[in-house]
Write an enzyme that holds these catalytic residues in place. Structure first.
Site, PDB file in Angstrom:
ATOM      1  N   PRO A   1       5.532   5.898  62.901  1.00  0.00           N
ATOM      2  CA  PRO A   1       5.896   7.000  62.017  1.00  0.00           C
ATOM      3  C   PRO A   1       4.705   7.918  61.812  1.00  0.00           C
ATOM      4  O   PRO A   1       3.634   7.466  61.420  1.00  0.00           O
ATOM      5  CB  PRO A   1       6.247   6.307  60.710  1.00  0.00           C
ATOM      6  CG  PRO A   1       5.742   4.905  60.829  1.00  0.00           C
ATOM      7  CD  PRO A   1       5.080   4.738  62.124  1.00  0.00           C
ATOM      8  N   GLU A   2       4.902   9.189  62.033  1.00  0.00           N
ATOM      9  CA  GLU A   2       3.869  10.162  61.687  1.00  0.00           C
ATOM     10  C   GLU A   2       4.233  10.710  60.310  1.00  0.00           C
ATOM     11  O   GLU A   2       5.230  10.302  59.708  1.00  0.00           O
ATOM     12  CB  GLU A   2       3.785  11.234  62.776  1.00  0.00           C
ATOM     13  CG  GLU A   2       3.583  10.590  64.145  1.00  0.00           C
ATOM     14  CD  GLU A   2       3.081  11.509  65.247  1.00  0.00           C
ATOM     15  OE1 GLU A   2       2.532  12.581  64.941  1.00  0.00           O
ATOM     16  OE2 GLU A   2       3.223  11.135  66.424  1.00  0.00           O
TER      17      GLU A   2
ATOM     18  N   LYS B   1       0.368  10.008  55.889  1.00  0.00           N
ATOM     19  CA  LYS B   1       1.195   8.850  56.206  1.00  0.00           C
ATOM     20  C   LYS B   1       1.271   7.866  55.044  1.00  0.00           C
ATOM     21  O   LYS B   1       1.762   6.752  55.210  1.00  0.00           O
ATOM     22  CB  LYS B   1       0.644   8.146  57.455  1.00  0.00           C
ATOM     23  CG  LYS B   1       0.666   9.029  58.698  1.00  0.00           C
ATOM     24  CD  LYS B   1      -0.193   8.457  59.808  1.00  0.00           C
ATOM     25  CE  LYS B   1      -0.340   9.469  60.944  1.00  0.00           C
ATOM     26  NZ  LYS B   1      -1.464   9.129  61.835  1.00  0.00           N
TER      27      LYS B   1
ATOM     28  N   ARG C   1      -9.835  10.004  50.468  1.00  0.00           N
ATOM     29  CA  ARG C   1     -10.196   9.835  51.876  1.00  0.00           C
ATOM     30  C   ARG C   1      -9.317  10.669  52.802  1.00  0.00           C
ATOM     31  O   ARG C   1      -9.483  10.609  54.015  1.00  0.00           O
ATOM     32  CB  ARG C   1     -10.061   8.357  52.280  1.00  0.00           C
ATOM     33  CG  ARG C   1     -11.168   7.481  51.727  1.00  0.00           C
ATOM     34  CD  ARG C   1     -11.167   6.118  52.427  1.00  0.00           C
ATOM     35  NE  ARG C   1     -11.301   5.042  51.442  1.00  0.00           N
ATOM     36  CZ  ARG C   1     -10.331   4.189  51.138  1.00  0.00           C
ATOM     37  NH1 ARG C   1      -9.173   4.253  51.743  1.00  0.00           N
ATOM     38  NH2 ARG C   1     -10.539   3.254  50.231  1.00  0.00           N
TER      39      ARG C   1
ATOM     40  N   ASN D   1      -0.081  10.594  67.143  1.00  0.00           N
ATOM     41  CA  ASN D   1      -0.393  10.801  68.554  1.00  0.00           C
ATOM     42  C   ASN D   1       0.501  11.827  69.248  1.00  0.00           C
ATOM     43  O   ASN D   1       0.065  12.520  70.165  1.00  0.00           O
ATOM     44  CB  ASN D   1      -0.327   9.457  69.292  1.00  0.00           C
ATOM     45  CG  ASN D   1      -1.280   9.413  70.476  1.00  0.00           C
ATOM     46  OD1 ASN D   1      -2.111  10.307  70.654  1.00  0.00           O
ATOM     47  ND2 ASN D   1      -1.148   8.391  71.288  1.00  0.00           N
TER      48      ASN D   1
ATOM     49  N   ARG E   1      -6.755   5.340  71.712  1.00  0.00           N
ATOM     50  CA  ARG E   1      -5.367   5.841  71.700  1.00  0.00           C
ATOM     51  C   ARG E   1      -5.113   6.585  72.992  1.00  0.00           C
ATOM     52  O   ARG E   1      -6.022   7.197  73.563  1.00  0.00           O
ATOM     53  CB  ARG E   1      -5.141   6.793  70.512  1.00  0.00           C
ATOM     54  CG  ARG E   1      -5.509   6.236  69.155  1.00  0.00           C
ATOM     55  CD  ARG E   1      -4.680   5.034  68.738  1.00  0.00           C
ATOM     56  NE  ARG E   1      -3.254   5.284  68.705  1.00  0.00           N
ATOM     57  CZ  ARG E   1      -2.621   5.911  67.704  1.00  0.00           C
ATOM     58  NH1 ARG E   1      -3.288   6.318  66.655  1.00  0.00           N
ATOM     59  NH2 ARG E   1      -1.327   6.096  67.749  1.00  0.00           N
TER      60      ARG E   1
END
Length: 309
Positions: A2-3, A52, A166, A208, A299
């Site tokens: 999941p993005e 996310k 963050r 990604n 990745r």
DNA sequence: CTCTGATGGCTAC
DNA sequence: TAGCCCTCAGAGT
């Protein structure tokens, strides 16, 4: 899997389905038993997503809260690589604008549960959860099950603020100044821009697929150091992330292949949906060059050497 | 039936 | 950079 767009959809769906109610909260798997007990019986308040990360506040009585405020208990969920929520319920258990239809699994793919069409309101009973269900939220008309999350915990306000501190700007929030902040965060670094787009401290939400296809769509070579990409191009990249992710949030699917490139009869889903992602060795829709794949910081990275210089 | 990969991200070295 | 966490659909035997 999941993005960010998926997490924003989930925040909307869980808000529609549970906010204002006192859901029954359990942990069939047992690994969230303490947290579940803490939240159970409290009022669910509107959920929020940042990148996310998913946050849902619970309080003894209905109230209005700001993200990260002290007071409520905050359910914090990060789906990681393969976490997902699945839904089941009767015909009243529908999140119209956010899910589009009831009882979908939302994760790497969204799909209708079996038997959706014929299920009748009076038939419904909560399904027995899989033994991997970390947390189940239940109300009279339906349930939401979370499996496989990277994180699922209860935070206080300061815990939420620590997480948010963050995170960089989220294209799906796109607050005033975020575009400039994104540009300056990228241009401060010599790390490849392709790596920076996945750095959640630079921008929170893209994964990604959006990285690969948005960089292609604005013609940036992912290997180029951040400090060597022009402000103008980074501005276009931000704008493209904003529009692509908003479409993904609206439609519940990532469809980043520009319409003019979608073939009449696509060989497979990758060819239909994507510009360069998962298209290693195939011809670029725009220039015909073969799409290249390499590893970037662990990745898979995809790009077109012809269009992205 | 077994095995792998996947749209993430943390920590330790 | 490697190891680890979290799960399961779909591919391969």
């Amino acid at each position: 899997m999941p993005e960010g767009h998926t997490v924003h959809r989930l925040a909307g769906a869980l808000t529609e389905l549970f906010s204002g109610l006192r859901p029954k909260i359990t942990s069939p798997q047992g690994r969230f038993a303490q947290g579940a007990a803490k939240l159970d019986g409290q009022v669910a308040l509107p959920a929020e997503a940042w990148g996310k990360h998913f946050f849902m506040p619970f309080a003894p009585e209905p109230m209005t809260v700001e993200l990260g405020e002290d007071g409520p208990d905050w359910l914090h969920v990060h789906l990681g690589l393969y976490g997902s929520w699945s839904f089941d319920g009767d015909t009243e258990f529908i999140a119209e604008d956010t899910i589009g239809a009831p009882r979908r699994k939302i994760g790497e793919q969204e799909k209708l549960a079996e038997g959706d069409d014929e299920r009748v309101m009076t038939d419904w009973e909560p399904p027995i959860p899989r033994d991997t269900v970390r947390i189940r939220l239940a109300q009279e008309h339906g349930i939401a099950d979370l499996t496989g999350p990277n994180q699922c915990r209860v935070l206080d306000g300061s815990g939420v603020r620590t997480v948010l501190n963050r995170l960089g700007p989220d294209p799906l929030r796109n607050y005033p100044g975020d575009r400039e902040r994104f540009i300056s965060l990228v241009r401060k670094r010599r790390v490849p821009v392709g790596q920076l787009v996945l750095d959640q401290a630079v921008t929170a939400g893209p994964g990604n697929i959006y990285r690969a296809d948005c960089l292609f769509r604005v013609g940036i070579n992912p290997l180029r150091p951040g400090n060597r990409v022009s402000e103008a191009r980074l501005g276009l990249l931000w704008d493209d992330l904003v529009s692509a992710m908003n479409e993904g949030k609206r439609d519940g699917i990532i469809l980043t292949n520009p319409p003019e490139y979608v073939p009449e009869d696509p060989a497979d889903e990758d060819d239909r949906r994507f510009a360069v992602y998962h298209r290693t060795g195939r011809a670029c829709w725009r220039c015909g060059t073969k799409i290249v794949e390499s590893d970037m910081a662990g990745r898979r990275l995809f790009w077109c050497p012809g269009c992205q210089r």
